[in-house]
Design an enzyme around this catalytic site. Structure first.
Site, PDB file in Angstrom:
ATOM      1  N   LYS A  54      30.673  53.169  26.354  1.00 53.70           N
ATOM      2  CA  LYS A  54      31.531  52.475  27.775  1.00 53.70           C
ATOM      3  C   LYS A  54      30.478  51.869  28.254  1.00 53.70           C
ATOM      4  CE  LYS A  54      35.122  53.139  30.772  1.00 53.70           C
ATOM      5  NZ  LYS A  54      34.489  53.368  32.157  1.00 53.70           N
TER       6      LYS A  54
HETATM    7  P1  FBP Z   1      36.833  50.048  35.624  1.00 52.11           P
HETATM    8  O1  FBP Z   1      37.801  49.027  34.798  1.00 52.11           O
HETATM    9  O2  FBP Z   1      38.522  49.678  37.137  1.00 52.11           O
HETATM   10  O3  FBP Z   1      36.089  48.748  35.950  1.00 52.11           O
HETATM   11  O4  FBP Z   1      37.338  51.017  35.977  1.00 52.11           O
HETATM   12  C1  FBP Z   1      35.917  52.123  34.859  1.00 52.11           C
HETATM   13  C2  FBP Z   1      34.960  52.770  35.228  1.00 52.11           C
HETATM   14  O5  FBP Z   1      33.957  53.286  35.259  1.00 52.11           O
HETATM   15  C3  FBP Z   1      35.786  53.389  35.966  1.00 52.11           C
HETATM   16  O6  FBP Z   1      36.109  54.733  34.670  1.00 52.11           O
HETATM   17  C4  FBP Z   1      35.148  54.675  37.240  1.00 52.11           C
HETATM   18  O7  FBP Z   1      35.612  54.989  37.887  1.00 52.11           O
HETATM   19  C5  FBP Z   1      34.638  52.877  38.079  1.00 52.11           C
HETATM   20  O8  FBP Z   1      34.523  51.912  36.415  1.00 52.11           O
HETATM   21  C6  FBP Z   1      33.371  52.669  37.990  1.00 52.11           C
HETATM   22  O9  FBP Z   1      33.030  52.100  39.025  1.00 52.11           O
HETATM   23  P2  FBP Z   1      31.761  51.697  39.916  1.00 52.11           P
HETATM   24  O10 FBP Z   1      31.294  50.687  38.413  1.00 52.11           O
HETATM   25  O11 FBP Z   1      31.868  50.229  40.901  1.00 52.11           O
HETATM   26  O12 FBP Z   1      31.634  52.747  39.865  1.00 52.11           O
END
Ligand code: FBP
Length: 272
Positions: free
Chosen positions: A184
């Site tokens: 991811k």
């Molecule tokens: P989102 O779709 O809200 O971006 O979620 C994906 C994610 O990777 C979450 O699993 C994680 O908590 C967050 O984004 C991390 O966000 P950041 O990039 O702000 O650290």
């Protein structure tokens, strides 16, 4: 060579991946971001999870404690990915470049998970520590035939733009090279550049990370279409779903676009 664990890994991945286009709901935000992600009408994680699962997602990615607490909601309805590394935003900013271990592979197995997930901030001054943890996680998961999803996030003092295609490419190749089964990562901003990321992953499924909520859902749905057209496996989405005006409708719209049943424009119509 076929082994018990390679069969287990394949069977579990098939429970997560929809070959038409996969939508995973990421919901570790209370831990990673805290209350800033949750307006007053979204405080109850149980309600959010219930709505998203009712809409139909291929898997949910939860912290171990939430996977346990909300087992009555997800079991028998969707696949589970347990995220076993994280960090809080209560930490001093420099230390937010390290993900701590918040659970074990055995916890995930006990919870009935189909995969475990762990983040590496490629480029962090603590990259080495996260890599050591990654190797231990991957090795333990291998023993159970459990796939490991890597959140391959380039982030650190040398990285000025974490979404730059060559930076994302680097992180994704590195994730492949340390044995990720599913990746991811950040969207690079265009179908063409994301197609190169997918190509460099050489068959390891790549998924777009949702990112902060977009002002217009249509913009986000267009990104999903581009990601699909780039040959990615799908998207792992949190905020663009759980902060949406209508959580269920947005989850459904995302899935419909990812599987190619509707154009982003058609899917966005249903959101009005
Ligand atoms: P989102 O779709 O809200 O971006 O979620 C994906 C994610 O990777 C979450 O699993 C994680 O908590 C967050 O984004 C991390 O966000 P950041 O990039 O702000 O650290």
């Amino acid at each position: 060579m076929v082994s018990y664990s390679s069969v287990g890994k394949k069977a579990r991945l098939e429970r997560i991946i929809d070959p038409r286009g996969t939508l995973i709901f990421a919901f570790d935000h209370w831990f990673e971001h805290g209350p800033s992600d949750f307006p007053e009408d979204r405080l109850n994680p149980r309600t959010i999870l219930e709505r998203v699962i009712s809409a139909g997602v291929d898997a949910v990615m939860l912290t171990p404690g939430d996977a346990k607490l909300f087992a009555d909601i997800w079991t028998g309805r969707t696949s589970l990915i347990v995220k076993i590394t994280s960090k809080t935003n209560l930490r001093p900013p420099d230390e937010r470049l390290l993900q701590s271990v918040i659970g074990t592979v055995e916890d995930a197995v006990r919870l009935g998970a189909d995969a475990v997930a762990a983040t590496i901030y490629w480029g962090s001054p603590m990259e080495d520590m996260m890599l050591r943890r990654w190797v231990a996680i991957r090795e333990a998961a291998e023993a159970y035939g459990l796939p490991v999803l890597q959140l391959a996030y380039p982030r650190g003092p040398t990285i000025s733009n974490r979404y730059a295609p060559e930076i994302v490419l680097y992180g994704v190749r590195a994730a492949v090279q340390v044995g990720a089964d599913l990746i991811k990562t950040y969207y690079t901003g265009s179908k063409e550049s994301f197609a190169k990321v997918v190509e460099a992953a050489a068959g390891v499924p790549v998924m777009m990370s949702g990112g902060p909520k977009r002002d217009k859902p249509l913009e986000f749905l267009r990104d999903l279409k581009a990601v699909r057209d780039a040959g990615a496996a799908g998207a792992v989405v949190g905020r663009n779903i759980f902060q949406a005006k209508d959580i269920e409708a947005m989850a459904k719209a995302c899935k419909t676009v990812l599987v190619g049943e509707m154009s982003p424009e058609e899917a966005a119509e249903g959101l009005k």
